[in-house]
Design an enzyme around this catalytic site. Structure first.
Site, PDB file in Angstrom:
ATOM      1  N   ASP A 257       3.328   4.605  -4.860  1.00  0.00           N
ATOM      2  CA  ASP A 257       3.149   5.269  -3.569  1.00  0.00           C
ATOM      3  C   ASP A 257       2.263   6.491  -3.746  1.00  0.00           C
ATOM      4  O   ASP A 257       2.529   7.350  -4.589  1.00  0.00           O
ATOM      5  CB  ASP A 257       4.507   5.691  -3.007  1.00  0.00           C
TER       6      ASP A 257
ATOM      7  N   TYR B  56      -2.071  13.706  -1.135  1.00  0.00           N
ATOM      8  CA  TYR B  56      -1.664  13.953  -2.520  1.00  0.00           C
ATOM      9  C   TYR B  56      -2.884  14.279  -3.383  1.00  0.00           C
ATOM     10  O   TYR B  56      -2.737  14.836  -4.477  1.00  0.00           O
ATOM     11  CB  TYR B  56      -0.947  12.746  -3.116  1.00  0.00           C
TER      12      TYR B  56
ATOM     13  N   LYS C 166      -1.352   6.607   2.516  1.00  0.00           N
ATOM     14  CA  LYS C 166      -1.060   7.092   3.867  1.00  0.00           C
ATOM     15  C   LYS C 166      -2.253   7.843   4.441  1.00  0.00           C
ATOM     16  O   LYS C 166      -2.961   8.543   3.702  1.00  0.00           O
ATOM     17  CB  LYS C 166       0.153   8.019   3.858  1.00  0.00           C
TER      18      LYS C 166
ATOM     19  N   HIS D  25       1.047   9.056   7.929  1.00  0.00           N
ATOM     20  CA  HIS D  25       1.839  10.020   7.153  1.00  0.00           C
ATOM     21  C   HIS D  25       2.967  10.646   7.966  1.00  0.00           C
ATOM     22  O   HIS D  25       4.083  10.808   7.473  1.00  0.00           O
ATOM     23  CB  HIS D  25       0.919  11.115   6.617  1.00  0.00           C
TER      24      HIS D  25
END
Length: 506
Positions: free
Chosen positions: A284, A289, A314, A345
């Site tokens: 994931d 990120y 996402k 998200h």
């Protein structure tokens, strides 16, 4: 043997289905196959032509079934005769149904047998003719048995059936042909089609049905077949042997993996390598990120085949205004041909439009499954009526101190899989949760760690887990969840720890 997927569940998918004229043809349930196209017939110009062209208005579907059956009924029909037989077969076997739709619809003039220049006369006289098909079958690899139906034209199967057979790899598949005809048998048509398949295909004797065939005739024929046995899978059901769950999109996803939130590029590489080496296959990540490129590089650097790895990323609300470009950016960053799943998200302005872009990415083959993150009951009730494809996954914060016991059953009742982020409590709270007296006592009783108890508790509630870690030993430990099981009493003890204590703002 291929993945064996079964059970009927509605998956919202927008498409246009029309006999011999739809722009997109998709897998649907047997019920959808019987009802999706108007049953209009025209008179044949020759005795052997059961199916002739008729104009059929396409219906816009906001939901269609992807039952996950390991049996597919693929059929070509212009008037509904072959379609009706196909519908009976699908109903009797619980199969998925796929209508073979030509890119260029057949007109009544095309089917004029008395005209040597008509389209079908020319095609049937040319063994190399391959009329193009509109759309295709997603997840063809899931099917072990395919019933293949068609009318008889000039004594043979329409050339579009040859196109279908040459469009997929049917290695290891059992194909059972059936035709509709007033007089011609199936013999030579089936033999010629069989010759297009590899030696690894099991080709069974077919069956001819007349235009006035009854449903009982079809049922008796199916009962006479020695069909390969299959194992049933239910959408949303966890399989602790394969360690996967069947999504409503028809794909299987691992039920435990690795979250990469806050992992730097170097940490990502080490962590993903540890995950894959230990047998983990679910990763994931997210745009926010900042490590999508590192995730993709780690996947490419591994010896694990790409198709075995399930990658989730996402889109952040800042990307919703141009979601199509954001999807392409994610593909480019990760260097992947496709992304297994993309989520939104969290809710934000333009989220519906962004989700519709995800739906288009599915149609384009860029993304296989789509879903949402940080959507709860009220948000889902408002959001779902505005989209066409039911999310395959909703990913929310879930841990013993924030259990979402009202949200999880609601999501699951929609045929959507639930995934939990922060399963171990999240940064700043992990130590307290792992040191909880109730959890440590249960861990001691089973000879496992507190983290393993919490992750197993999630799995037994039907929640997929993606704990984050940069420690290879912890990553391996977080995957080792199948040598013990929590009792009902232990599950209740952990359920009693709920504080409704959310550890992040989403």
């Amino acid at each position: 043997m291929k993945r064996l997927l079964t059970f009927f569940l509605s998956v919202c998918m927008i498409s246009m289905l029309a006999a011999c004229g739809a722009e997109i043809s998709e897998v649907s349930s047997s019920e959808g196959a019987e009802n999706s196209v108007a049953d209009v017939e025209t008179q044949a110009n020759a005795e052997e032509q059961t199916d002739t062209t008729a104009d059929k208005s396409g219906e816009e579907h906001t939901d269609s079934a992807a039952s996950g059956s390991n049996i597919l009924v693929a059929w070509f029909s212009c008037t509904g005769t072959t379609e009706q037989i196909a519908g009976w077969i699908a109903e009797e076997t619980g199969a998925d149904s796929y209508q073979i739709v030509p890119e260029t619809p057949y007109t009544e003039d095309d089917l004029n047998y008395n005209d040597s220049s008509s389209r079908t006369t020319q095609e049937q006289a040319d063994a190399s003719a391959r009329p193009a098909i509109s759309g295709g079958v997603e997840n063809m690899e899931q099917y072990d048995v395919i019933f293949l139906g068609y009318p008889i034209w000039h004594g043979q199967a329409p050339r579009i059936i040859s196109t279908f057979l040459e469009s997929y790899d049917f290695s290891g598949v059992t194909i059972i042909p059936f035709c509709t005809s007033h007089s011609s048998g199936i013999g030579s048509s089936a033999e010629n089609l069989h010759s297009l398949c590899s030696d690894t295909v099991t080709w069974m004797d077919g069956q001819r049905f007349s235009g006035d065939a009854a449903e009982n005739d079809v049922v008796e024929w199916i009962e006479s077949l020695d069909l390969p046995e299959s194992e049933a899978r239910t959408v949303g059901e966890f399989d602790f042997e394969t360690k996967t769950v069947l999504l409503n999109s028809g794909y299987e996803m691992p039920i435990m993996g690795l979250g990469t939130y806050s992992l730097s590029d170097e940490e990502c590489a080490v962590s993903i390598a540890a995950l894959l080496e230990a047998g983990g296959r679910l990763i994931d990540t997210a745009y926010m990120y900042g490590n999508e490129a590192a995730v993709g590089q780690a996947i490419r650097d591994s010896d694990v085949p790409r198709e075995e790895i399930f990658v989730i990323t996402k889109l952040y609300p800042s990307q919703f205004d141009n979601a199509a470009a954001a999807i392409d950016e994610a593909l480019e960053k990760m260097g992947l041909d496709y992304i297994d799943m993309i989520l939104l998200h969290h809710p934000g302005d333009g989220d519906v439009e962004a989700y519709l872009a995800l739906e288009q990415a599915v149609a384009d083959g860029k993304v296989r499954s789509i879903g949402l993150s940080n959507w709860y009951v009220e948000e889902l009730e408002e959001f779902l009526p505005q989209v066409n494809i039911t999310p395959a996954l909703v990913q929310n914060e879930i841990h013993p101190y924030y259990q979402e016991n009202d949200v999880i059953p609601y999501i699951q009742s929609l045929g959507i899989v639930v995934q939990g982020w922060y399963p171990l409590g999240g940064r700043g709270h992990t130590a307290e949760l792992l040191g909880d007296e109730t959890i440590t006592a249960i861990a001691e009783a089973h000879g496992v760690s507190s983290a393993q108890v919490i992750l197993r508790w999630n799995l037994q509630k039907g929640v997929v887990v993606i704990p984050g870690s940069s420690d290879p030993e912890h990553i391996r430990e977080n995957l080792d969840l199948f040598d013990f099981a929590l009792t009902d009493e232990e599950m209740e003890q952990i359920n009693a720890l709920d504080r409704n204590e959310k550890h992040d703002w989403y």
